[in-house]
Scaffold this active site. Structure first.
Site, PDB file in Angstrom:
ATOM      1  N   GLU A 130       0.828  -1.215   0.000  1.00  0.00           N
ATOM      2  CA  GLU A 130       0.000   0.000   0.000  1.00  0.00           C
ATOM      3  C   GLU A 130       0.860   1.261   0.000  1.00  0.00           C
ATOM      4  OE1 GLU A 130      -2.852  -0.431   3.173  1.00  0.00           O
ATOM      5  OE2 GLU A 130      -3.574  -2.361   2.401  1.00  0.00           O
ATOM      6  N   GLU A 157      -5.412  -8.240  -0.635  1.00  0.00           N
ATOM      7  CA  GLU A 157      -6.049  -7.877   0.636  1.00  0.00           C
ATOM      8  C   GLU A 157      -7.376  -7.190   0.334  1.00  0.00           C
ATOM      9  OE1 GLU A 157      -3.383  -6.025   3.471  1.00  0.00           O
ATOM     10  OE2 GLU A 157      -5.054  -4.931   4.376  1.00  0.00           O
TER      11      GLU A 157
END
EC number: 3.2.1.78
Length: 368
Positions: free
Chosen positions: A191, A295
């Site tokens: 991320e 995710e």
């Protein structure tokens, strides 16, 4: 004499300046080749459907927690569906300090034990790494600039090298009953296109992020780690630039991924998944790499009784991903799968029986 002292001081300052302007170097390790066996498995899985996984899924769930030494693989998902997930995710945060427990209070002894057990049953393990900030001593979410110092500051670099050495020892300790290395997926510095981690956008330059990734993988290789596939996983991408700005290069990445939650409603989630997987598919085809939804989760799970079959499955069907991993079930006010008597539990049973959803028994029966 004074002039001599001045020359020495100036020379010392120049030397210090030069040492801080060059990244710390590391000799390249032995000739490295990605673990082709696991990578081929991921490709074969994508040809059949997609493996379903959960973070910490066999370590704890809503109102239960396994103690070290337990030889039973429990799971909220198994309690609902009767089947274990095909993939289990664990986090290595705090392993860098030589700790006994990770940041979610799961012991590394249990993580190692369950890695062996899941592998023996034919499942797959994925590791994320929420490393603490090496400069501030804070958590991953402490955004004190650190990446540049890892690369350029000898003291911080030495600390980070010790962290990598500890990771290396752990990866190399993962052996099956025949003393063969267990192949796993490693998903560090994820991320990065968001700003919430110390390695994220705005907390380091794009160039330094790429150097950090490459440096980390080179150090692991130098330590003889050859049982990992590395997964590059940005957060929800606005466009292809979010991928390209941080991509470390094909020689340092084995699997392409993306993390997407439905923070802005289900319809925006569907569009984000479609758009992002399109980017990964194009990149994967070009570089011959598998890709995954690394995710995800429904932030409104208790309100969406049919989220599994009406939102998640339709957007993943025929998408080409190798796996999808939902986040952890920590408690009743923080969960991303299902559990007995939860609002979506009946829908999850239907989801599991969809043709392309692969649970752990499916990997074994289909020889994937």
């Amino acid at each position: 004499m004074k002039d001599f002292v001045k020359v020495v001081i100036i020379f010392s300052m120049l030397s210090l300046s030069c040492s801080l302007s060059r990244p710390i170097k590391v000799m390249e390790g032995k000739k490295y080749k990605s673990n082709s066996t696991l990578q081929k498995r991921l490709v074969n899985i994508a040809d059949t459907g997609f493996a379903f996984g959960q973070q910490d899924g066999t370590a704890y769930g809503v109102n239960w927690y396994l103690n070290d030494g337990s030889n039973t693989l429990n799971s909220d998902i198994k309690k609902v569906s009767g089947e274990l997930p095909a993939m289990i995710g664990f986090d290595l945060g705090h392993l860098e300090h030589g700790g006994i427990y990770n940041l979610d209070t799961v012991s590394f002894a249990l993580i190692k034990q369950q890695t062996i057990e899941v592998d023996q049953l034919g499942g797959i393990i994925s590791f994320s790494w929420h490393a603490d900030n090496p400069v501030s001593q804070g958590s991953s979410w402490d955004t004190t600039p650190a990446v540049h110092k890892i690369l350029y500051d000898k003291k911080i670099n030495a600390k980070f090298n010790l962290w990598i050495e500890r990771l290396s020892r752990f990866f190399k300790s993962l052996k099956d009953e025949n003393n063969q290395s267990i192949s796993v997926i490693f998903r560090p510095f994820h991320e990065m296109n968001g700003s919430w981690f110390w390695w994220g956008r705005g907390n380091c330059t794009n160039e330094d992020y790429v150097k950090l990734w490459q440096y980390t993988i080179e150090r692991l290789r130098q330590h003889g780690v050859n049982n990992i596939l590395t997964s590059f996983s940005p957060n929800t991408m606005n466009d292809i630039k979010d991928f390209e700005d941080f991509y470390p290069g094909d020689d340092y990445v084995d699997v392409l991924g993306v993390d997407i939650y439905n923070h802005n409603g289900n319809q925006n989630f569907i569009k984000s998944v479609e758009d992002n997987l399109s980017i990964l598919r194009a990149k994967g085809e070009k570089s011959n790499k598998p890709f995954a939804l690394t995710e995800t989760g429904n932030v409104n799970m208790g309100k969406d009784s049919r989220w599994w079959t009406e939102i998640l499955y339709p957007v993943l069907e025929d998408s080409g991903i190798s796996w999808v991993l939902v986040w952890r079930n920590a408690r009743k006010d923080h969960y991303f799968a299902t559990f007995p008597n939860e609002n979506s539990s009946e829908d999850f049973k239907t989801f599991v029986n969809k043709s392309q959803v692969l649970m752990l028994p499916d990997l074994r029966s289909k020889k994937l």
